[in-house]
Design a protein around this motif. Structure first.
Motif, short mmCIF file in Angstrom:
data_model
loop_
_atom_site.label_atom_id
_atom_site.label_comp_id
_atom_site.label_asym_id
_atom_site.label_seq_id
_atom_site.Cartn_x
_atom_site.Cartn_y
_atom_site.Cartn_z
N UNK A 18 -71.03 75.05 41.61
CA UNK A 18 -70.04 75.99 42.13
C UNK A 18 -70.03 77.22 41.23
N UNK A 19 -70.13 78.38 41.85
CA UNK A 19 -70.12 79.65 41.10
C UNK A 19 -68.83 80.41 41.42
N UNK A 20 -68.64 81.51 40.70
CA UNK A 20 -67.47 82.36 40.98
C UNK A 20 -67.54 82.85 42.42
N UNK A 21 -68.73 83.13 42.90
CA UNK A 21 -68.91 83.61 44.27
C UNK A 21 -68.46 82.55 45.29
N UNK A 22 -68.81 81.30 45.06
CA UNK A 22 -68.40 80.21 45.96
C UNK A 22 -66.89 80.08 45.97
N UNK A 23 -66.27 80.16 44.77
CA UNK A 23 -64.81 80.07 44.68
C UNK A 23 -64.15 81.23 45.41
N UNK A 24 -64.70 82.42 45.26
CA UNK A 24 -64.17 83.60 45.93
C UNK A 24 -64.32 83.47 47.45
N UNK A 25 -65.48 83.01 47.89
CA UNK A 25 -65.72 82.81 49.32
C UNK A 25 -64.76 81.78 49.90
N UNK A 26 -64.45 80.77 49.11
CA UNK A 26 -63.52 79.74 49.55
C UNK A 26 -62.16 80.36 49.87
N UNK A 27 -61.67 81.22 48.98
CA UNK A 27 -60.38 81.89 49.20
C UNK A 27 -60.44 82.78 50.44
N UNK A 28 -61.52 83.51 50.60
CA UNK A 28 -61.68 84.38 51.77
C UNK A 28 -61.74 83.56 53.06
N UNK A 29 -62.41 82.43 53.00
CA UNK A 29 -62.53 81.56 54.17
C UNK A 29 -61.16 81.00 54.58
N UNK A 30 -60.32 80.67 53.60
CA UNK A 30 -58.97 80.20 53.91
C UNK A 30 -58.21 81.28 54.68
N UNK A 31 -58.30 82.52 54.23
CA UNK A 31 -57.60 83.62 54.89
C UNK A 31 -58.17 83.89 56.28
N UNK A 32 -59.48 83.79 56.42
CA UNK A 32 -60.11 84.01 57.72
C UNK A 32 -59.64 82.97 58.74
N UNK A 33 -59.53 81.73 58.32
CA UNK A 33 -59.04 80.67 59.21
C UNK A 33 -57.62 80.99 59.67
N UNK A 34 -56.76 81.44 58.74
CA UNK A 34 -55.39 81.81 59.11
C UNK A 34 -55.38 82.95 60.13
N UNK A 35 -56.23 83.94 59.92
CA UNK A 35 -56.28 85.09 60.83
C UNK A 35 -56.72 84.68 62.22
N UNK A 36 -57.75 83.83 62.32
CA UNK A 36 -58.23 83.38 63.63
C UNK A 36 -57.16 82.54 64.32
N UNK A 37 -56.46 81.69 63.57
CA UNK A 37 -55.37 80.90 64.17
C UNK A 37 -54.28 81.80 64.74
N UNK A 38 -53.96 82.86 64.02
CA UNK A 38 -52.94 83.81 64.49
C UNK A 38 -53.41 84.51 65.78
N UNK A 39 -54.67 84.91 65.83
CA UNK A 39 -55.22 85.55 67.03
C UNK A 39 -55.17 84.59 68.22
N UNK A 40 -55.50 83.33 67.98
CA UNK A 40 -55.46 82.32 69.05
C UNK A 40 -54.03 82.15 69.55
N UNK A 41 -53.10 82.10 68.62
CA UNK A 41 -51.69 81.94 68.99
C UNK A 41 -51.22 83.10 69.89
N UNK A 42 -51.60 84.32 69.51
CA UNK A 42 -51.22 85.49 70.32
C UNK A 42 -51.84 85.43 71.71
N UNK A 43 -53.11 85.05 71.78
CA UNK A 43 -53.77 84.94 73.08
C UNK A 43 -53.11 83.88 73.95
N UNK A 44 -52.77 82.75 73.35
CA UNK A 44 -52.12 81.69 74.12
C UNK A 44 -50.78 82.15 74.67
#
Length: 144
Positions: free
Chosen positions: A2-28
């Motif tokens: 695990x590198x700093x880049x992997x850890x950083x990507x992990x944080x970004x991926x968490x936020x991306x999942x939240x954003x997509x869930x919010x978009x799905x909620x609005x569409x529904x």
């Protein structure tokens, strides 16, 4: 490894999942409004040489169809992101468990798994730590 880049990507991926869930909620919500009877009303002229006017009511099918298609696409995207996030979570948690230094484990956990700012990490670690001191301790650890 695990590198700093992997850890950083992990944080970004968490936020991306939240954003997509919010978009799905609005569409529904938009789709349920349409299905609940949000009608489009229009009037047209015709008959008797174009002198008669007719009122037409219905659901906005092109918009409804587009939103349903977009919803399915976003749900598929969410599934891929969640699978990737689960894989990265396991990788990051295994890495954290392999770290011998308790302070560094706490720093990595707070910063990347709990997605806290360096300032909040320093506050939680305590002991007169500053934002810079915990970040530099992490950086030194990752260079080793």
């Amino acid at each position: 490894m695990v590198t700093k880049e992997v850890l950083s990507q992990y944080s970004d991926l968490q936020e991306e999942v939240k954003e997509v869930r919010l978009k799905i909620e609005r569409l529904e919500k938009d789709i349920s409004k349409i299905e609940a009877g949000e009608m489009v009303i229009d009037s047209v002229s015709g008959g008797d040489g174009g002198k008669q006017h007719f009122k037409i009511e219905g659901i906005p099918f092109p918009e409804y169809s587009r939103k349903k298609t977009l919803l399915y696409a976003r749900k598929a995207t969410l599934q891929l992101l969640e699978d990737d996030l689960l894989e990265k979570t396991n990788e990051v948690e295994e890495f954290i468990a392999s770290v011998d230094d308790s302070r560094i484990r706490r720093i990595i956990n707070l910063r990347f798994l709990e997605n806290q700012s360096w300032n909040k990490v320093a506050d939680q670690i305590g002991g007169n730590n500053t934002e810079d001191s915990v970040r530099k301790a992490f950086d030194r650890f990752m260079k080793e």
